[in-house]
Motif scaffolding. Structure first.
Motif, PDB file in Angstrom:
ATOM      1  N   GLU A 179       0.821  -1.211   0.000  1.00 51.71           N
ATOM      2  CA  GLU A 179       0.000   0.000   0.000  1.00 51.71           C
ATOM      3  C   GLU A 179       0.859   1.268   0.000  1.00 51.71           C
ATOM      4  O   GLU A 179       0.388   2.335  -0.386  1.00 51.71           O
ATOM      5  CB  GLU A 179      -0.915   0.025   1.234  1.00 51.71           C
ATOM      6  N   ASN A 180       2.120   1.146   0.426  1.00 49.93           N
ATOM      7  CA  ASN A 180       2.969   2.318   0.622  1.00 49.93           C
ATOM      8  C   ASN A 180       3.932   2.589  -0.521  1.00 49.93           C
ATOM      9  O   ASN A 180       4.517   3.672  -0.586  1.00 49.93           O
ATOM     10  CB  ASN A 180       3.766   2.173   1.920  1.00 49.93           C
ATOM     11  N   GLN A 182       4.936   1.955  -4.878  1.00 48.61           N
ATOM     12  CA  GLN A 182       4.453   1.589  -6.202  1.00 48.61           C
ATOM     13  C   GLN A 182       5.473   1.988  -7.263  1.00 48.61           C
ATOM     14  O   GLN A 182       6.261   2.907  -7.052  1.00 48.61           O
ATOM     15  CB  GLN A 182       3.105   2.249  -6.504  1.00 48.61           C
ATOM     16  N   TYR A 204      -0.503  -5.542  -8.070  1.00 50.28           N
ATOM     17  CA  TYR A 204      -1.213  -4.584  -7.218  1.00 50.28           C
ATOM     18  C   TYR A 204      -0.580  -3.196  -7.256  1.00 50.28           C
ATOM     19  O   TYR A 204      -1.285  -2.188  -7.360  1.00 50.28           O
ATOM     20  CB  TYR A 204      -1.222  -5.095  -5.769  1.00 50.28           C
ATOM     21  N   SER A 205       0.761  -3.129  -7.166  1.00 48.98           N
ATOM     22  CA  SER A 205       1.422  -1.821  -7.046  1.00 48.98           C
ATOM     23  C   SER A 205       2.575  -1.628  -8.017  1.00 48.98           C
ATOM     24  O   SER A 205       3.327  -0.669  -7.876  1.00 48.98           O
ATOM     25  CB  SER A 205       1.940  -1.628  -5.615  1.00 48.98           C
TER      26      SER A 205
END
Length: 292
Positions: A179-180, A182, A204-205
């Motif tokens: 989430e942090n 990318q 996802y990233s």
């Protein structure tokens, strides 16, 4: 590093310039020492390898800080300011966020007591995150405590970290960091080998996880020497945290106290890097150079 007050003034000045917008809980009675001043004193003590609060208050005796706060109040307020200290660290590290898209992930053991005392130890026994037995492959030894997971960039700036019991596998931390980050390259060691998580991070990233292969794996390919050299940066950082910042020296009795000590040390680590780069215009990772 022998002049605490001069170091404190330098650190407080920069914290005021960069972090004065960060708010803390409102207090009915304003204390003599503000939250930012308390954090500056805490960061200065960690930079100067002052682990004992008794020693710290001996050092400030007879200075302008003498009488501003009592030792017990300092300890209680410091633990309550854990989220505030972490916001300060994030603010400092964000100043370096545009410099690179190459990051390194690793973990290190946080021992809270010797194994011989583990079964009767009451340290962190009543906390939700309880310590456990674990094995450190790098040191080839078992220990009792926690594991610190961290991500730093190739320049040595910590951008993310977390704690887990010692028996949690390193690869589980990768689920928390997607989430942090990318669109970046993430370099790890063999403890992070997992095709499923590697694909998940990329889908996802767009995180490209690169780890060395085991020699018994199919289609074995030698790991890049350039990436191996980059990965040593986080190993050096952890070594500095263990040496100058004595991250393995534990005086805490609760997990919150332990977390506060470690977050303070990493914040101090980042603060000195910030001063080196933006203020003194010198090498980023020369942490043992005097500030004054």
């Amino acid at each position: 590093m022998n002049n605490l007050i001069q170091n404190y003034n330098i650190i407080l000045k920069e914290l005021t310039n960069t972090c004065k917008h960060i708010t803390t809980t409102k207090q009915i009675r304003l204390p003599k020492m503000s939250d930012l001043e308390l954090v500056a004193l805490n960061v200065t003590a960690e930079y100067m390898s002052i682990n004992s609060e008794l020693q710290l208050f001996r050092c400030i005796s007879g200075t302008d800080l003498d009488g501003k706060i009592e030792r017990s109040v300092y300890n209680k307020r410091k633990r309550k300011l854990l989220p505030y200290i972490e916001k300060i660290r994030e603010t400092l590290s964000n100043n370096f966020s545009d410099f690179t898209d190459v990051f390194i992930v690793d973990s290190t053991p946080i021992e809270i007591c010797k194994i011989s005392r583990a079964n009767r130890s009451a340290i962190c026994a009543t906390d939700e995150i309880k310590p456990s037995f674990g094995y450190c492959a790098a040191q080839k030894s078992r220990y009792f405590g926690y594991k610190l997971h961290a991500v730093c960039d190739k320049n040595g700036i910590f951008h993310s970290f977390d704690f887990s019991p010692a028996n949690v596998h390193d690869v589980n931390y990768l689920n928390d960091i997607k989430e942090n980050f990318q669109n970046c390259l993430l370099i790890g060691d063999r403890g992070y080998i997992s095709k499923e998580i590697q694909m998940d991070l990329f889908n996802y990233s767009r995180i490209n996880l690169s780890v060395p292969m085991r020699k018994n794996q199919h289609n074995f390919v030698e790991f890049s020497r350039t990436k191996s050299k980059i990965r040593k940066r986080i190993e050096t950082n952890i070594s500095q945290l263990c040496g100058q910042f004595t991250i393995n020296t534990n005086f805490a009795k609760t997990f919150q106290g332990l977390a506060t000590r470690i977050v303070s040390k990493i914040t101090s680590f980042t603060m000195i890097q910030y001063l080196n780069f933006f203020v003194f215009k010198r090498s980023l990772n020369k942490l043992k150079i005097n500030l004054c």
